[in-house]
Design a protein around this motif. Sequence first.
Motif, PDB file in Angstrom:
ATOM      1  N   GLY A 141      42.708 -42.399  33.838  1.00  0.00           N
ATOM      2  CA  GLY A 141      43.274 -41.236  34.689  1.00  0.00           C
ATOM      3  C   GLY A 141      44.741 -41.740  35.135  1.00  0.00           C
ATOM      4  N   PHE A 142      44.826 -42.967  35.384  1.00  0.00           N
ATOM      5  CA  PHE A 142      46.171 -43.323  35.517  1.00  0.00           C
ATOM      6  C   PHE A 142      47.174 -43.168  34.551  1.00  0.00           C
ATOM      7  CE2 PHE A 142      44.589 -45.956  39.143  1.00  0.00           C
ATOM      8  CZ  PHE A 142      45.657 -46.359  39.929  1.00  0.00           C
ATOM      9  N   LEU A 143      46.620 -43.620  33.037  1.00  0.00           N
ATOM     10  CA  LEU A 143      47.673 -43.159  32.249  1.00  0.00           C
ATOM     11  C   LEU A 143      48.009 -41.800  31.998  1.00  0.00           C
ATOM     12  CD1 LEU A 143      46.047 -45.286  29.434  1.00  0.00           C
ATOM     13  CD2 LEU A 143      48.231 -45.859  30.764  1.00  0.00           C
ATOM     14  N   VAL A 144      46.938 -40.729  32.226  1.00  0.00           N
ATOM     15  CA  VAL A 144      47.368 -39.337  32.268  1.00  0.00           C
ATOM     16  C   VAL A 144      48.144 -39.058  33.328  1.00  0.00           C
ATOM     17  CG1 VAL A 144      46.270 -36.978  32.437  1.00  0.00           C
ATOM     18  CG2 VAL A 144      45.268 -38.712  31.045  1.00  0.00           C
ATOM     19  N   ALA A 145      47.898 -39.320  34.517  1.00  0.00           N
ATOM     20  CA  ALA A 145      48.925 -39.009  35.767  1.00  0.00           C
ATOM     21  C   ALA A 145      50.319 -39.640  35.606  1.00  0.00           C
ATOM     22  CB  ALA A 145      48.129 -39.661  37.002  1.00  0.00           C
ATOM     23  N   ALA A 146      50.568 -41.033  34.994  1.00  0.00           N
ATOM     24  CA  ALA A 146      51.808 -41.365  34.769  1.00  0.00           C
ATOM     25  C   ALA A 146      52.663 -40.455  33.579  1.00  0.00           C
ATOM     26  CB  ALA A 146      51.698 -42.764  34.465  1.00  0.00           C
ATOM     27  N   SER A 147      51.723 -40.404  32.546  1.00  0.00           N
ATOM     28  CA  SER A 147      52.338 -39.835  31.311  1.00  0.00           C
ATOM     29  C   SER A 147      52.835 -38.209  31.609  1.00  0.00           C
ATOM     30  CB  SER A 147      51.533 -39.892  30.152  1.00  0.00           C
ATOM     31  OG  SER A 147      50.418 -39.212  30.367  1.00  0.00           O
ATOM     32  N   GLY A 148      51.964 -37.681  32.413  1.00  0.00           N
ATOM     33  CA  GLY A 148      52.307 -36.280  32.565  1.00  0.00           C
ATOM     34  C   GLY A 148      51.477 -35.566  31.437  1.00  0.00           C
ATOM     35  N   LEU A 149      50.960 -35.915  30.751  1.00  0.00           N
ATOM     36  CA  LEU A 149      50.232 -35.205  29.621  1.00  0.00           C
ATOM     37  C   LEU A 149      49.142 -34.371  29.972  1.00  0.00           C
ATOM     38  CD1 LEU A 149      49.568 -38.461  26.870  1.00  0.00           C
ATOM     39  CD2 LEU A 149      51.242 -36.324  26.772  1.00  0.00           C
ATOM     40  N   ALA A 150      49.049 -33.419  29.319  1.00  0.00           N
ATOM     41  CA  ALA A 150      47.806 -32.130  29.546  1.00  0.00           C
ATOM     42  C   ALA A 150      46.799 -32.394  28.781  1.00  0.00           C
ATOM     43  CB  ALA A 150      48.524 -30.676  29.230  1.00  0.00           C
ATOM     44  N   VAL A 151      45.493 -32.630  29.541  1.00  0.00           N
ATOM     45  CA  VAL A 151      44.293 -32.640  28.842  1.00  0.00           C
ATOM     46  C   VAL A 151      44.007 -31.365  28.071  1.00  0.00           C
ATOM     47  CG1 VAL A 151      41.939 -33.463  29.349  1.00  0.00           C
ATOM     48  CG2 VAL A 151      43.608 -34.362  30.721  1.00  0.00           C
ATOM     49  N   PRO A 152      43.607 -31.549  26.987  1.00  0.00           N
ATOM     50  CA  PRO A 152      43.152 -30.208  26.205  1.00  0.00           C
ATOM     51  C   PRO A 152      41.976 -29.555  27.061  1.00  0.00           C
ATOM     52  CG  PRO A 152      43.204 -32.047  24.726  1.00  0.00           C
ATOM     53  CD  PRO A 152      43.385 -32.575  25.968  1.00  0.00           C
ATOM     54  N   THR A 153      42.158 -28.189  27.151  1.00  0.00           N
ATOM     55  CA  THR A 153      41.250 -27.419  27.840  1.00  0.00           C
ATOM     56  C   THR A 153      39.810 -27.580  27.494  1.00  0.00           C
ATOM     57  OG1 THR A 153      42.602 -25.527  27.757  1.00  0.00           O
ATOM     58  CG2 THR A 153      40.511 -25.010  28.359  1.00  0.00           C
ATOM     59  N   ALA A 154      39.238 -27.799  26.284  1.00  0.00           N
ATOM     60  CA  ALA A 154      38.042 -28.075  26.003  1.00  0.00           C
ATOM     61  C   ALA A 154      37.583 -29.194  26.702  1.00  0.00           C
ATOM     62  CB  ALA A 154      37.752 -27.923  24.380  1.00  0.00           C
ATOM     63  N   ALA A 155      38.240 -30.252  26.436  1.00  0.00           N
ATOM     64  CA  ALA A 155      38.098 -31.593  26.974  1.00  0.00           C
ATOM     65  C   ALA A 155      37.731 -31.786  28.607  1.00  0.00           C
ATOM     66  CB  ALA A 155      39.056 -32.650  26.554  1.00  0.00           C
ATOM     67  N   GLN A 156      38.851 -30.922  29.166  1.00  0.00           N
ATOM     68  CA  GLN A 156      38.793 -30.765  30.684  1.00  0.00           C
ATOM     69  C   GLN A 156      37.731 -30.141  31.052  1.00  0.00           C
ATOM     70  OE1 GLN A 156      41.643 -32.146  32.625  1.00  0.00           O
ATOM     71  NE2 GLN A 156      39.663 -32.014  34.004  1.00  0.00           N
ATOM     72  N   ARG A 157      37.242 -29.181  30.314  1.00  0.00           N
ATOM     73  CA  ARG A 157      35.823 -28.609  30.720  1.00  0.00           C
ATOM     74  C   ARG A 157      34.521 -29.466  30.988  1.00  0.00           C
ATOM     75  NH1 ARG A 157      36.639 -22.463  27.775  1.00  0.00           N
ATOM     76  NH2 ARG A 157      37.983 -21.641  29.259  1.00  0.00           N
ATOM     77  N   LEU A 158      34.764 -30.139  29.624  1.00  0.00           N
ATOM     78  CA  LEU A 158      33.640 -31.265  29.626  1.00  0.00           C
ATOM     79  C   LEU A 158      33.602 -32.089  30.734  1.00  0.00           C
ATOM     80  CD1 LEU A 158      31.404 -32.688  28.112  1.00  0.00           C
ATOM     81  CD2 LEU A 158      32.974 -33.900  26.734  1.00  0.00           C
ATOM     82  N   VAL A 159      34.808 -32.640  31.092  1.00  0.00           N
ATOM     83  CA  VAL A 159      35.083 -33.484  32.440  1.00  0.00           C
ATOM     84  C   VAL A 159      34.571 -32.892  33.700  1.00  0.00           C
ATOM     85  CG1 VAL A 159      36.708 -34.798  33.600  1.00  0.00           C
ATOM     86  CG2 VAL A 159      36.859 -34.893  31.326  1.00  0.00           C
ATOM     87  N   ASP A 160      35.020 -31.436  33.570  1.00  0.00           N
ATOM     88  CA  ASP A 160      34.457 -30.849  34.739  1.00  0.00           C
ATOM     89  C   ASP A 160      33.050 -30.728  35.014  1.00  0.00           C
ATOM     90  OD1 ASP A 160      37.116 -30.512  35.621  1.00  0.00           O
ATOM     91  OD2 ASP A 160      37.139 -28.643  34.994  1.00  0.00           O
ATOM     92  N   TYR A 161      32.229 -30.372  33.625  1.00  0.00           N
ATOM     93  CA  TYR A 161      30.927 -30.173  33.861  1.00  0.00           C
ATOM     94  C   TYR A 161      30.241 -31.663  34.383  1.00  0.00           C
ATOM     95  CZ  TYR A 161      31.284 -25.864  31.235  1.00  0.00           C
ATOM     96  OH  TYR A 161      31.546 -24.367  31.150  1.00  0.00           O
ATOM     97  N   LEU A 162      30.731 -32.774  33.586  1.00  0.00           N
ATOM     98  CA  LEU A 162      30.220 -33.934  34.014  1.00  0.00           C
ATOM     99  C   LEU A 162      30.258 -34.348  35.590  1.00  0.00           C
ATOM    100  CD1 LEU A 162      31.159 -36.030  30.598  1.00  0.00           C
ATOM    101  CD2 LEU A 162      28.821 -35.142  31.403  1.00  0.00           C
ATOM    102  N   ALA A 163      31.512 -33.940  35.704  1.00  0.00           N
ATOM    103  CA  ALA A 163      31.725 -34.476  37.047  1.00  0.00           C
ATOM    104  C   ALA A 163      30.988 -33.547  38.275  1.00  0.00           C
ATOM    105  CB  ALA A 163      33.348 -34.197  37.484  1.00  0.00           C
TER     106      ALA A 163
END
Length: 320
Positions: free
Chosen positions: A179-201
Motif C-alpha cells: 500500500g505504501f508503494l502504491v501511494a508513493a508511486s501514484g500508480l493506479a490499481v487495475p479496476t479488476a484488481a481493485q474490485r477484488l480488493v474491495d470485496y475482500l476488504a
Amino acid sequence: MADITALLLPFFGLILIGYVAARVTRQPAEALGWMNTFIIYAALPALFFKLVSRTPIEDLARIDFIAADIAATYAIFILLFLIARFLRRASVADSTIQAFGGSYGNIGYMGPGLALLAFGDAAAVPVALIVCLENATHFIVAPAMMAVAGGDKRPPLQLAGEVLRKVALHPFIISTGLGFLVAASGLAVPTAAQRLVDYLAQAAAPCALFAMGVTLALRPLKRVPVEIGYLSAAKLIIHPVAVYVVLSLAGDFDPVWVYSAVLLAALPTATNVFVISQQYGVWQERASATVLITTALSVLTLPVLLYLITAGLLPPDLFP
C-alpha cells in the motif's frame, strides 16, 4: 447514546452470533482454521492495502504518531511486567504474558471495523499504522522475552532470524508495504484488481468478529485469575488514558488520529495473547480468561469512551 448503541450493537452482535453458533453447532476448534486463514491472509491484508494505498504519502510518514502510540503501549507493558515479576513474584515468562494481557489489544480483529464505523474513512491511516507497526513490535518482543525467560532454546542468531522472517513475511506487513508503494508511486490499481480488493476488504470485519465469537466460545472460562482486576483496568482504562496523554504531549495530531488511537487502546485483550501463551506453554488458562473477561467488560467501557468523544467531553488535545 442511541447513535452509539446503533454503532456497537451490530459490532458486538457479530461476536455474539459467532459465540452462539459455536455453542449450538459444537464444531471442533479445527473447523475455524480456514476462516482464520481467510481473515489473516486475505481479508484483513486487503483492507490494510486498500486503506493505505488510497492515502497521500505525507500522511503515511507520521513516525511521531506511531512512536508515541507504541511508547504509551509499552509503558503499560513495562509497568505490568514489573508488578507481576516483583510484586506477584511470577516468572519472567508468566510476567510477560500478564503484561501483554494488559497492553496488547484486539486491534487486528476489532480495531479496523470499529474505528471506521465510528470515525469514517479519516480513521483509515492511523488504524493501519497502529495495527501493522504495533503488531510488528509485539511479534518481536514476545519471542525476545521468552528467550530471556529460557522458554526458547534456539541460538540467538537463529531466533533473531526467525523473528525477522515472521515480521517481514506477515500478511499485514506485506499488504501495508505494498500500500505504501502504491501511494508513493501514484500508480493506479487495475479496476479488476481493485474490485477484488474491495470485496475482500468488505468481508474483513464481519468474518473477524464472527471468528472472535467462535474463539471465545471454544475457550470456556475455567478459572478467574487473581490478576484479572488490575489487568482489566490496565487494558480497558489505563492503556487508552496513557495513549491519550502521550499523544497530547507528543505533538499536534488530527483529532480523528488521536481518537482512533485511543479507541484501539481501549479494546479488550487480543486473542493473540492466548496464542502466545499456548505457544510457550505458560499462563494458558488465565490468558484465555483474560481475553474473555476483558471482551465482556468492553461492552460497558467502549460505549462510555465513544460517548465522551461524540459529546465533545474529550478534547482531541489535552495540552493545546
